[in-house]
Motif scaffolding. Structure first.
Motif, PDB file in Angstrom:
ATOM      1  N   SER A 235     -40.753  21.807  31.674  1.00 15.40           N
ATOM      2  CA  SER A 235     -39.664  22.121  32.595  1.00 15.40           C
ATOM      3  C   SER A 235     -39.934  21.587  34.000  1.00 15.40           C
ATOM      4  O   SER A 235     -41.019  21.737  34.538  1.00 15.40           O
ATOM      5  CB  SER A 235     -39.491  23.639  32.633  1.00 15.40           C
ATOM      6  N   GLY A 236     -38.926  20.926  34.555  1.00 17.35           N
ATOM      7  CA  GLY A 236     -39.052  20.396  35.911  1.00 17.35           C
ATOM      8  C   GLY A 236     -39.797  19.076  35.953  1.00 17.35           C
ATOM      9  O   GLY A 236     -39.932  18.474  37.014  1.00 17.35           O
ATOM     10  N   GLN A 237     -40.327  18.596  34.824  1.00 11.80           N
ATOM     11  CA  GLN A 237     -41.098  17.363  34.844  1.00 11.80           C
ATOM     12  C   GLN A 237     -40.556  16.302  33.894  1.00 11.80           C
ATOM     13  O   GLN A 237     -40.077  15.271  34.333  1.00 11.80           O
ATOM     14  CB  GLN A 237     -42.554  17.655  34.491  1.00 11.80           C
ATOM     15  N   TYR A 238     -40.670  16.552  32.610  1.00 12.73           N
ATOM     16  CA  TYR A 238     -40.227  15.524  31.675  1.00 12.73           C
ATOM     17  C   TYR A 238     -40.046  16.096  30.285  1.00 12.73           C
ATOM     18  O   TYR A 238     -40.545  17.184  29.961  1.00 12.73           O
ATOM     19  CB  TYR A 238     -41.233  14.371  31.613  1.00 12.73           C
ATOM     20  N   GLN A 262     -35.512  14.957  37.462  1.00 18.12           N
ATOM     21  CA  GLN A 262     -35.512  14.879  38.922  1.00 18.12           C
ATOM     22  C   GLN A 262     -34.558  15.929  39.445  1.00 18.12           C
ATOM     23  O   GLN A 262     -33.643  16.344  38.744  1.00 18.12           O
ATOM     24  CB  GLN A 262     -35.076  13.485  39.385  1.00 18.12           C
ATOM     25  N   LYS A 263     -34.744  16.329  40.701  1.00 20.15           N
ATOM     26  CA  LYS A 263     -33.930  17.448  41.161  1.00 20.15           C
ATOM     27  C   LYS A 263     -32.511  17.031  41.530  1.00 20.15           C
ATOM     28  O   LYS A 263     -31.605  17.844  41.467  1.00 20.15           O
ATOM     29  CB  LYS A 263     -34.612  18.165  42.327  1.00 20.15           C
ATOM     30  N   THR A 267     -32.840  11.534  44.649  1.00 21.51           N
ATOM     31  CA  THR A 267     -34.241  11.313  44.320  1.00 21.51           C
ATOM     32  C   THR A 267     -34.351  10.355  43.132  1.00 21.51           C
ATOM     33  O   THR A 267     -35.175   9.443  43.128  1.00 21.51           O
ATOM     34  CB  THR A 267     -34.922  12.645  43.958  1.00 21.51           C
ATOM     35  N   GLU A 271     -36.245   6.671  42.796  1.00 21.68           N
ATOM     36  CA  GLU A 271     -37.223   6.351  41.755  1.00 21.68           C
ATOM     37  C   GLU A 271     -36.757   5.131  40.943  1.00 21.68           C
ATOM     38  O   GLU A 271     -37.565   4.336  40.502  1.00 21.68           O
ATOM     39  CB  GLU A 271     -37.441   7.557  40.831  1.00 21.68           C
TER      40      GLU A 271
ATOM     41  N   GLN B 172     -41.558  11.470  53.649  1.00 19.99           N
ATOM     42  CA  GLN B 172     -40.922  10.745  52.541  1.00 19.99           C
ATOM     43  C   GLN B 172     -40.267   9.476  53.046  1.00 19.99           C
ATOM     44  O   GLN B 172     -40.419   8.405  52.477  1.00 19.99           O
ATOM     45  CB  GLN B 172     -39.838  11.612  51.898  1.00 19.99           C
ATOM     46  N   ILE B 191     -42.796   9.937  46.229  1.00 19.72           N
ATOM     47  CA  ILE B 191     -42.158  11.030  46.952  1.00 19.72           C
ATOM     48  C   ILE B 191     -41.613  12.098  46.036  1.00 19.72           C
ATOM     49  O   ILE B 191     -41.090  13.091  46.488  1.00 19.72           O
ATOM     50  CB  ILE B 191     -41.026  10.494  47.842  1.00 19.72           C
ATOM     51  N   SER B 192     -41.669  11.903  44.738  1.00 17.14           N
ATOM     52  CA  SER B 192     -41.270  12.997  43.866  1.00 17.14           C
ATOM     53  C   SER B 192     -42.332  13.140  42.794  1.00 17.14           C
ATOM     54  O   SER B 192     -42.916  12.159  42.363  1.00 17.14           O
ATOM     55  CB  SER B 192     -39.907  12.732  43.245  1.00 17.14           C
ATOM     56  N   ALA B 193     -42.572  14.408  42.417  1.00 19.88           N
ATOM     57  CA  ALA B 193     -43.636  14.647  41.467  1.00 19.88           C
ATOM     58  C   ALA B 193     -43.244  14.123  40.101  1.00 19.88           C
ATOM     59  O   ALA B 193     -42.186  14.427  39.597  1.00 19.88           O
ATOM     60  CB  ALA B 193     -43.921  16.132  41.388  1.00 19.88           C
ATOM     61  N   ASP B 194     -44.060  13.313  39.503  1.00 13.75           N
ATOM     62  CA  ASP B 194     -43.808  12.852  38.154  1.00 13.75           C
ATOM     63  C   ASP B 194     -45.142  12.858  37.421  1.00 13.75           C
ATOM     64  O   ASP B 194     -45.970  11.984  37.601  1.00 13.75           O
ATOM     65  CB  ASP B 194     -43.213  11.446  38.185  1.00 13.75           C
ATOM     66  N   PHE B 195     -45.341  13.891  36.622  1.00 14.65           N
ATOM     67  CA  PHE B 195     -46.614  14.002  35.925  1.00 14.65           C
ATOM     68  C   PHE B 195     -46.502  13.529  34.491  1.00 14.65           C
ATOM     69  O   PHE B 195     -47.301  13.860  33.659  1.00 14.65           O
ATOM     70  CB  PHE B 195     -47.121  15.439  35.977  1.00 14.65           C
ATOM     71  N   THR B 285     -39.686  22.352  47.015  1.00 15.51           N
ATOM     72  CA  THR B 285     -38.294  21.970  46.853  1.00 15.51           C
ATOM     73  C   THR B 285     -38.060  20.545  47.359  1.00 15.51           C
ATOM     74  O   THR B 285     -37.382  19.751  46.720  1.00 15.51           O
ATOM     75  CB  THR B 285     -37.383  22.947  47.609  1.00 15.51           C
ATOM     76  N   VAL B 286     -38.666  20.231  48.502  1.00 17.78           N
ATOM     77  CA  VAL B 286     -38.479  18.891  49.068  1.00 17.78           C
ATOM     78  C   VAL B 286     -39.067  17.822  48.151  1.00 17.78           C
ATOM     79  O   VAL B 286     -38.491  16.763  47.963  1.00 17.78           O
ATOM     80  CB  VAL B 286     -39.120  18.812  50.472  1.00 17.78           C
ATOM     81  N   PHE B 287     -40.213  18.132  47.535  1.00 18.98           N
ATOM     82  CA  PHE B 287     -40.909  17.106  46.761  1.00 18.98           C
ATOM     83  C   PHE B 287     -40.698  17.197  45.255  1.00 18.98           C
ATOM     84  O   PHE B 287     -41.393  16.540  44.499  1.00 18.98           O
ATOM     85  CB  PHE B 287     -42.406  17.134  47.072  1.00 18.98           C
ATOM     86  N   ASN B 288     -39.759  18.035  44.819  1.00 17.59           N
ATOM     87  CA  ASN B 288     -39.497  18.145  43.386  1.00 17.59           C
ATOM     88  C   ASN B 288     -40.777  18.541  42.658  1.00 17.59           C
ATOM     89  O   ASN B 288     -41.072  18.046  41.573  1.00 17.59           O
ATOM     90  CB  ASN B 288     -39.006  16.786  42.857  1.00 17.59           C
ATOM     91  N   PRO B 290     -43.237  20.660  40.490  1.00 16.67           N
ATOM     92  CA  PRO B 290     -42.906  21.604  39.409  1.00 16.67           C
ATOM     93  C   PRO B 290     -43.672  22.919  39.472  1.00 16.67           C
ATOM     94  O   PRO B 290     -44.191  23.391  38.468  1.00 16.67           O
ATOM     95  CB  PRO B 290     -43.280  20.811  38.155  1.00 16.67           C
TER      96      PRO B 290
END
Lengths: 553, 346
Positions: A235-238, A262-263, A267, A271, B172, B191-195, B285-288, B290
């Protein structure tokens, strides 16, 4: 909401390019690679050719990807490549095609549907039989789920649905399985369009595991579709999915899809520009700029290299909902004048760079395009509006426009306010936070409110019944016309396609004069794919055909 | 000692009940019905809505789980006090309830999956705070009235005044967008979290901007506390004695002054860890990001009260435990506290 679109434009081009052969080759090579990684005699080059790559696709965090509760576009997008429902709408043929079923039969009175299933397996190896469809459908209506589903209303025409959803029965009596391959659906009233309902992604089969370990199934559903979960929903990621090698239908070209959560679209677009996402929305206000930079798709629905921007009409409408119970708004002349005073083209041009279409009736052109559909009062005619107001002594009437704050509705409502004031009405804006706004709508505490309707299935019925039938849940305007109700009941039972369409066109005209809603515009999607995308079809219902998409490798 | 700890633990109870009760009242005052919100613009049919209310214990039911109705035929809403008792009862068994908007998911599962990200981010922020805050404070104190001192004072003033989310957006803009444009995509920070496994950057790159944002205000305070403490210690008699003995300025600072000056700063940073876990809402919230903060933000806007209650409950317990540990260690060091000598019971 929404259907698959394997049969879309991309499939056509796909077939021309020799899909069958290449897909088989890809599949064979893929199996080869996975079984003989150690014996490195032949695989080196084949591996390269077999790789269909990973498509990175932007979504918001879904509400659910388990079919029992798929309702918004994001969850539906993921769910419908994990699961196959019985049939599928083909936007190209403008008709339904078999998907998880081999064939279907409809009884003459339009109340009984018999489906013969294809041989197929779930991602865990279980057989897809008629019981798995019954299981899946009953979960929609089961009040004993940890959180009951919210989309059960789709199968409310099925006999026995009411008993199950109210807790009086533990099964839906209208669903029967004479044998493993046959699934019979009995309705409590004739509804010829029910086949469209069967295409809904929520009406997918589920294996026994869905009941045995419901918590795990929620985050990693096991389906019968072309892709299977790769890990669980983070959740919130992928959400990652990979190709399911034992799929009964055409094998997907892609190896995997990474749904990047993405939110917001801003954003996601950044990306995209950074090369981390392959498909997302073009930002409103920068659509034309995006189309110039990335090229515009010819049909508006298919991404190909150099023609990556999509502008395509969708099966949805933006409208003003009029509370016909309100003492002021119950005056039909006032509703006529208001509708005539609004310059819809201006809204579309100034706020949406001209990519959306002004609405002139309740059916988007993609659902039904017929000159007889047009509503007389959807024209822009300031003089006539003024005349109606003067003739009925309505000048200076005070009306309130309600809307939810954010989402750009302020801009639309301000233009509407200007238009209405130009013909001599006094307008107040009432902007509310979403949660409070919804309560107001439900309680009938408004005069004119904005709403949108996105089709659950691409039928004319789906635009008429939920919004105008006197007891329908979504009838926020409280429109109540016994003649219209009777006409809807009659139309729904007509089995012949053309006759039914004609009946719904007539109903559309019956409503036109009453104006319980004031149509404003038809939505259009504005999306963009990256250069890596070789072909990707995005349907008028806002769902990408990932099963037929391909990347340049 | 045991008696002191017991006394403190018993004091948890009223604080805890008070906080949860306030939240429960708020939930009933804020407009918007979470069950109606679930389906959005498409209205729920009456039976489904009722089923959802039953599932979330929002209406009274008989022992078979069927809704009870009043004379007018409307379902009877469960009174607030009853839901509160139910909530606290569940909590004592470790059950935080089920989310409204995230169909069927339990709040504890959701929080458990989010906490690791918030904790990791907080740890990186604490490291930044420690290294940069203490470093800047020392430089500032040692080179008093120099260019560096003025610079540190100026920067800390700006950081303290600047809202964290605004700083985040500026970072950002500069590191994520301008820098990328300027270098043609050659260098920039994510600038956005992507794990996801497909992330093009190694995981650590994603921490840089959010951690700086999260640490900004605390770092500024840490630097200021460090500066004033070091200056104060330098004026003490024993430092003068040390210098009189002929030790170099460097030795005096490193071996005598620093240790004593560090105590308040380290205490501040320690307490700050709890505050960061709670205060990550804006940054996340700003950086998404998780983590728990972003989840809480989303829960508030979608009226997902079980998640809001759950995350606040966890934070309250966490802060109380950290306070207890801090106080107990003080009590251990200073017997006056143990035996009830006047001391503020934070």
């Amino acid at each position: 909401m929404a259907l698959d679109k394997t049969g879309g434009v991309s499939r056509r081009t796909f077939v021309k390019g020799g899909l069958a052969a290449s897909a088989l080759a890809a599949l064979a090579a893929c199996k080869n690679a996975s079984t003989s990684t150690d014996s490195s005699t032949t695989t080196g080059g084949t591996d390269q050719a077999a790789s269909g790559g990973t498509l990175k696709f932007y979504i918001n965090d879904p509400v659910a990807i388990d079919p029992y509760n798929v309702q918004e576009s994001e969850g539906t997008q993921v769910e419908h490549i994990l699961f196959d429902s019985l049939v599928n709408y083909d936007w190209d043929k403008e008709d339904y095609v078999a998907k998880a079923c081999e064939k279907w039969e409809v009884s003459d009175d339009g109340t009984e549907f018999t489906f013969t299933l294809k041989d197929a397996t779930f991602h865990n190896g279980d057989k897809v039989d008629s019981a798995s469809f019954k299981r899946g459908w009953e979960r929609l209506a089961d009040p004993k789920m940890t959180t009951p589903g919210e989309i059960g209303y789709h199968i409310s025409p099925v006999a026995g649905y009411d008993d199950m959803v109210s807790g009086a029965a533990t099964e839906i009596s209208g669903l029967t399985c004479p044998d493993d391959k046959t699934f019979v659906v009995k309705l409590s009233y004739p509804m010829a369009d029910f086949l469209a309902v069967c295409a809904h992604p929520g009406l997918a089969p589920v294996p026994q595991a869905a009941l045995d370990d419901a918590d795990a199934f929620l985050l990693a559903p096991i389906g019968n579709g072309p892709f299977q979960m790769d890990g669980k929903w983070e959740s919130g990621q992928y959400i990652n999915v990979k190709r399911f090698d034992d799929y009964y239908g055409d094998a997907p070209k892609l190896d995997a899809v990474n749904f990047s959560i993405q939110k917001d679209p801003d954003t996601a677009f950044r990306e995209f520009e950074a090369g981390n996402i392959d498909f997302c929305q073009l930002l409103t206000g920068r659509i034309k700029e995006g189309l110039e930079k990335y090229g515009e798709s010819e049909d508006g629905y298919t991404v190909t290299p150099g023609k990556q921007g999509l502008i395509g009409a969708e099966s949805s409408i933006y409208y003003l909902c009029v509370n016909v119970d309100d003492p002021v708004m119950s005056d039909i002349n006032l509703r006529h004048a208001i509708s005539l005073a609004i310059n819809r083209q201006n809204i579309v041009d100034t706020l949406f760079e001209g990519v959306r279409k002004p609405a002139d009736c309740v059916f988007p052109p993609i659902i039904d395009e017929d000159s007889s559909n047009v509503w007389e009062y959807c024209a822009y005619d300031v003089d006539k509006a003024k005349q109606i107001l003067a003739d009925n002594g309505l000048e200076g009437t005070e009306v309130t426009l309600s809307y939810n704050s954010g989402g750009g509705h302020e801009d639309i409502m301000s233009i509407v306010q200007g238009d209405l004031e130009a013909v001599g009405l006094t307008v107040t804006q009432n902007s509310q936070e979403w949660a409070a706004y919804l309560s107001g709508l439900t309680d009938g505490n408004f005069q004119i409110a904005r709403l949108g309707w996105i089709a659950d299935y691409p039928t004319m019925d789906n635009f008429i019944y939920p919004n105008f039938y006197s007891t329908a849940d979504n009838n926020y305007s409280r429109y109540n016309s016994p003649e219209v109700d009777a006409a809807i009941n009659k139309a729904r039972a007509i089995v012949d396609e053309d006759e039914r369409k004609a009946a719904f066109r007539a109903i559309n005209q019956q409503i036109a004069d009453d104006l319980p809603i004031i149509p404003i515009m038809f939505y259009a999607h504005n999306h963009v794919g990256s250069e890596k995308v070789e072909s990707l079809y995005y349907s008028p219902q806002g769902l990408a055909g990932l099963a037929s998409a391909s990347l340049k490798v | 000692m045991g008696k002191y700890i017991l006394k403190r633990v018993i004091q948890f109870i009223p604080v805890f009940l008070g906080v949860t009760l306030i939240l429960f009242v708020m939930e009933n005052v804020v407009p918007g019905d979470p069950i109606k919100l679930m389906a959005g613009e498409k209205k729920l049919d009456a039976q489904t809505e009722l089923n959802l209310r039953v599932a979330h214990h929002l209406v009274e039911t008989d022992e078979n789980g069927n809704a009870l109705y009043d004379e007018a035929g409307n379902p009877i809403a469960t009174p607030m006090w009853k839901r509160y008792v139910l909530y606290v009862g569940g909590l004592l068994q470790g059950d935080l309830g089920v989310s409204y908007q995230r169909a069927g998911q339990s709040v504890s599962d959701i929080l458990m999956s989010k906490y690791p990200y918030t904790i990791k981010l907080s740890i990186v922020a604490i490291i930044i705070e420690t290294v940069v805050g203490i470093g800047a404070g020392m430089i500032s104190a040692i080179k008093r009235y120099s260019f560096w001192d003025v610079l540190v004072t100026l920067v800390t003033s700006v950081l303290v005044a600047m809202p964290a989310f605004w700083l985040g957006m500026l970072l950002q803009l500069f590191f994520g967008i301008f820098l990328k444009d300027a270098t043609g995509g050659g260098f920039y920070l994510p600038i956005s979290a992507d794990f996801s496994p497909y992330a093009e950057f190694q995981g650590w790159a994603y921490y840089i901007l959010p951690a700086i944002t999260l640490a900004s205000v605390s770092t500024a305070y840490a630097a200021r506390i460090m500066r004033s403490q070091l200056l104060e210690v330098m004026n003490q008699d024993y430092i003068r004695t040390a210098r009189a003995k002929g030790l170099s300025r460097r030795d005096v600072i490193w071996h005598h002054a620093l240790k004593n000056a560090l105590i308040p700063v380290v205490t501040y940073i320690g307490n700050d860890f709890g505050a960061m876990m709670a205060g990550a809402i804006l940054t996340e919230t700003v950086f998404n990001w998780p983590g728990v903060g972003y989840e809480t933000y989303r829960a508030i806007s979608s009226r997902d009260w079980p998640i809001v209650l759950g995350s606040v409950t966890v934070i309250v317990v966490l802060v109380m435990v950290i306070n207890l540990i801090v106080d107990v260690s003080y009590a251990f060091l200073d017997p006056r506290i143990r035996y009830g000598a006047p001391k503020d019971q934070g």
